[in-house]
Design a protein around this motif. Structure first.
Motif, PDB file in Angstrom:
ATOM      1  N   ILE A 117      52.788 -67.726 -47.302  1.00  0.00           N
ATOM      2  CA  ILE A 117      53.590 -66.661 -47.905  1.00  0.00           C
ATOM      3  C   ILE A 117      52.952 -65.340 -47.486  1.00  0.00           C
ATOM      4  CG2 ILE A 117      54.448 -65.646 -50.037  1.00  0.00           C
ATOM      5  CD1 ILE A 117      54.097 -68.405 -51.339  1.00  0.00           C
ATOM      6  N   ALA A 118      53.743 -64.527 -46.817  1.00  0.00           N
ATOM      7  CA  ALA A 118      53.201 -63.282 -46.278  1.00  0.00           C
ATOM      8  C   ALA A 118      54.181 -62.145 -46.506  1.00  0.00           C
ATOM      9  CB  ALA A 118      52.912 -63.437 -44.779  1.00  0.00           C
ATOM     10  N   GLY A 119      53.702 -60.953 -46.252  1.00  0.00           N
ATOM     11  CA  GLY A 119      54.590 -59.809 -46.363  1.00  0.00           C
ATOM     12  C   GLY A 119      55.737 -59.875 -45.370  1.00  0.00           C
ATOM     13  N   SER A 120      55.519 -60.597 -44.295  1.00  0.00           N
ATOM     14  CA  SER A 120      56.542 -60.737 -43.258  1.00  0.00           C
ATOM     15  C   SER A 120      57.491 -61.894 -43.529  1.00  0.00           C
ATOM     16  CB  SER A 120      55.873 -60.928 -41.893  1.00  0.00           C
ATOM     17  OG  SER A 120      54.897 -61.946 -41.941  1.00  0.00           O
ATOM     18  N   GLY A 121      57.225 -62.704 -44.547  1.00  0.00           N
ATOM     19  CA  GLY A 121      58.144 -63.785 -44.867  1.00  0.00           C
ATOM     20  C   GLY A 121      57.465 -65.033 -45.386  1.00  0.00           C
ATOM     21  N   LEU A 122      58.262 -66.093 -45.556  1.00  0.00           N
ATOM     22  CA  LEU A 122      57.798 -67.407 -46.005  1.00  0.00           C
ATOM     23  C   LEU A 122      57.908 -68.363 -44.832  1.00  0.00           C
ATOM     24  CD1 LEU A 122      57.102 -69.553 -48.200  1.00  0.00           C
ATOM     25  CD2 LEU A 122      59.566 -69.719 -48.603  1.00  0.00           C
ATOM     26  N   TYR A 123      56.823 -69.082 -44.560  1.00  0.00           N
ATOM     27  CA  TYR A 123      56.787 -69.918 -43.370  1.00  0.00           C
ATOM     28  C   TYR A 123      56.346 -71.331 -43.699  1.00  0.00           C
ATOM     29  CZ  TYR A 123      56.692 -65.204 -41.452  1.00  0.00           C
ATOM     30  OH  TYR A 123      56.969 -63.891 -41.175  1.00  0.00           O
ATOM     31  N   TRP A 124      56.908 -72.296 -42.935  1.00  0.00           N
ATOM     32  CA  TRP A 124      56.557 -73.706 -43.070  1.00  0.00           C
ATOM     33  C   TRP A 124      56.187 -74.276 -41.705  1.00  0.00           C
ATOM     34  CZ3 TRP A 124      56.112 -76.043 -47.724  1.00  0.00           C
ATOM     35  CH2 TRP A 124      56.761 -75.464 -48.821  1.00  0.00           C
ATOM     36  N   GLY A 125      55.218 -75.191 -41.712  1.00  0.00           N
ATOM     37  CA  GLY A 125      54.919 -75.934 -40.513  1.00  0.00           C
ATOM     38  C   GLY A 125      55.929 -77.049 -40.317  1.00  0.00           C
ATOM     39  N   GLN A 126      55.785 -77.771 -39.223  1.00  0.00           N
ATOM     40  CA  GLN A 126      56.752 -78.828 -38.886  1.00  0.00           C
ATOM     41  C   GLN A 126      56.476 -80.116 -39.648  1.00  0.00           C
ATOM     42  OE1 GLN A 126      54.147 -78.017 -37.066  1.00  0.00           O
ATOM     43  NE2 GLN A 126      53.196 -79.918 -36.337  1.00  0.00           N
ATOM     44  N   GLY A 127      55.299 -80.196 -40.253  1.00  0.00           N
ATOM     45  CA  GLY A 127      54.949 -81.390 -41.023  1.00  0.00           C
ATOM     46  C   GLY A 127      54.119 -82.368 -40.209  1.00  0.00           C
ATOM     47  N   THR A 128      53.187 -83.016 -40.889  1.00  0.00           N
ATOM     48  CA  THR A 128      52.372 -84.051 -40.253  1.00  0.00           C
ATOM     49  C   THR A 128      52.305 -85.257 -41.191  1.00  0.00           C
ATOM     50  OG1 THR A 128      50.233 -84.521 -39.195  1.00  0.00           O
ATOM     51  CG2 THR A 128      50.178 -83.109 -41.150  1.00  0.00           C
ATOM     52  N   GLN A 129      52.516 -86.426 -40.639  1.00  0.00           N
ATOM     53  CA  GLN A 129      52.592 -87.639 -41.450  1.00  0.00           C
ATOM     54  C   GLN A 129      51.195 -88.132 -41.810  1.00  0.00           C
ATOM     55  OE1 GLN A 129      55.430 -89.507 -42.567  1.00  0.00           O
ATOM     56  NE2 GLN A 129      53.858 -90.598 -43.755  1.00  0.00           N
ATOM     57  N   VAL A 130      51.011 -88.430 -43.078  1.00  0.00           N
ATOM     58  CA  VAL A 130      49.798 -89.086 -43.562  1.00  0.00           C
ATOM     59  C   VAL A 130      50.222 -90.398 -44.197  1.00  0.00           C
ATOM     60  CG1 VAL A 130      47.912 -88.999 -45.243  1.00  0.00           C
ATOM     61  CG2 VAL A 130      48.511 -86.959 -43.912  1.00  0.00           C
ATOM     62  N   THR A 131      49.668 -91.496 -43.694  1.00  0.00           N
ATOM     63  CA  THR A 131      49.981 -92.822 -44.224  1.00  0.00           C
ATOM     64  C   THR A 131      48.694 -93.494 -44.660  1.00  0.00           C
ATOM     65  OG1 THR A 131      51.888 -93.027 -42.747  1.00  0.00           O
ATOM     66  CG2 THR A 131      51.037 -95.050 -43.747  1.00  0.00           C
ATOM     67  N   VAL A 132      48.656 -93.890 -45.916  1.00  0.00           N
ATOM     68  CA  VAL A 132      47.482 -94.571 -46.469  1.00  0.00           C
ATOM     69  C   VAL A 132      47.895 -96.010 -46.765  1.00  0.00           C
ATOM     70  CG1 VAL A 132      45.675 -94.553 -48.224  1.00  0.00           C
ATOM     71  CG2 VAL A 132      46.758 -92.404 -47.506  1.00  0.00           C
ATOM     72  N   SER A 133      47.355 -96.921 -45.968  1.00  0.00           N
ATOM     73  CA  SER A 133      47.771 -98.318 -46.079  1.00  0.00           C
ATOM     74  C   SER A 133      46.692 -99.223 -45.506  1.00  0.00           C
ATOM     75  CB  SER A 133      49.080 -98.542 -45.336  1.00  0.00           C
ATOM     76  OG  SER A 133      49.442 -99.917 -45.343  1.00  0.00           O
ATOM     77  N   SER A 134      46.595-100.406 -46.100  1.00  0.00           N
ATOM     78  CA  SER A 134      45.655-101.389 -45.566  1.00  0.00           C
ATOM     79  C   SER A 134      46.351-102.316 -44.585  1.00  0.00           C
ATOM     80  CB  SER A 134      45.021-102.181 -46.703  1.00  0.00           C
ATOM     81  OG  SER A 134      46.011-102.780 -47.510  1.00  0.00           O
TER      82      SER A 134
ATOM     83  N   VAL B 119      56.779 -66.364 -35.621  1.00  0.00           N
ATOM     84  CA  VAL B 119      55.629 -66.943 -36.296  1.00  0.00           C
ATOM     85  C   VAL B 119      55.624 -68.445 -36.113  1.00  0.00           C
ATOM     86  CG1 VAL B 119      54.542 -67.303 -38.539  1.00  0.00           C
ATOM     87  CG2 VAL B 119      55.547 -65.080 -37.978  1.00  0.00           C
ATOM     88  N   GLN B 120      54.463 -68.981 -35.840  1.00  0.00           N
ATOM     89  CA  GLN B 120      54.306 -70.418 -35.710  1.00  0.00           C
ATOM     90  C   GLN B 120      53.185 -70.910 -36.603  1.00  0.00           C
ATOM     91  OE1 GLN B 120      53.771 -71.323 -31.454  1.00  0.00           O
ATOM     92  NE2 GLN B 120      55.643 -72.512 -31.573  1.00  0.00           N
ATOM     93  N   LEU B 121      53.413 -72.044 -37.253  1.00  0.00           N
ATOM     94  CA  LEU B 121      52.376 -72.749 -37.990  1.00  0.00           C
ATOM     95  C   LEU B 121      52.206 -74.092 -37.300  1.00  0.00           C
ATOM     96  CD1 LEU B 121      53.334 -72.119 -41.745  1.00  0.00           C
ATOM     97  CD2 LEU B 121      51.924 -70.728 -40.227  1.00  0.00           C
ATOM     98  N   VAL B 122      51.037 -74.315 -36.748  1.00  0.00           N
ATOM     99  CA  VAL B 122      50.777 -75.542 -36.009  1.00  0.00           C
ATOM    100  C   VAL B 122      49.811 -76.394 -36.815  1.00  0.00           C
ATOM    101  CG1 VAL B 122      49.890 -76.547 -33.884  1.00  0.00           C
ATOM    102  CG2 VAL B 122      51.163 -74.384 -33.822  1.00  0.00           C
TER     103      VAL B 122
END
Length: 115
Positions: free
Chosen positions: A98-115, A2-5
């Motif tokens: 969360i699925a019947g086949s398991g618990l899955y996480w993506g690799q993460g994506t950075q969000v930066t809020v800055s002036s 399984v992949q989460l992109v």
């Protein structure tokens, strides 16, 4: 397998908007919940928004009225529209399934809020 992109993170000024997208693929079945979490430096990972197993949208109090979660069941995707972003929204955002086949996480994506 399984992949989460995830996609859509980046740098934005306070008050700006970003849209995060997550696509689940592979041998995943019986999805019960799809959502987004985030983790800021030195803090624990926390729920941002998610669809519960009953299809109800659940939001963290800190993002209510600013963020909107949406889901396409046919495509196994979940998006997060983030408006009126604040510096305190800065974090790595993770897609979660969360699925019947398991618990899955993506690799993460950075969000930066800055002036």
């Amino acid at each position: 397998q399984v992949q989460l992109v995830e996609s859509g993170g980046g740098l934005v000024q306070p008050g700006g908007s970003l849209r995060l997208s997550c696509a689940a693929s592979g041998s995943i079945f019986s999805i019960a919940s799809m959502g987004w979490y985030r983790q800021a430096p030195g803090k624990e990972r926390e729920l941002v928004a998610a669809f519960t197993s009953g299809g109800i949208k659940n939001y963290a109090n800190s993002v209510k009225g600013r963020f909107t979660i949406s889901r396409d069941n046919a495509k196994n995707t979940v998006d997060l529209q983030m408006n009126s972003l604040k510096p305190e929204d800065t974090a790595v955002y993770y897609c979660n399934v969360i699925a019947g086949s398991g618990l899955y996480w993506g690799q993460g994506t950075q969000v930066t809020v800055s002036s």
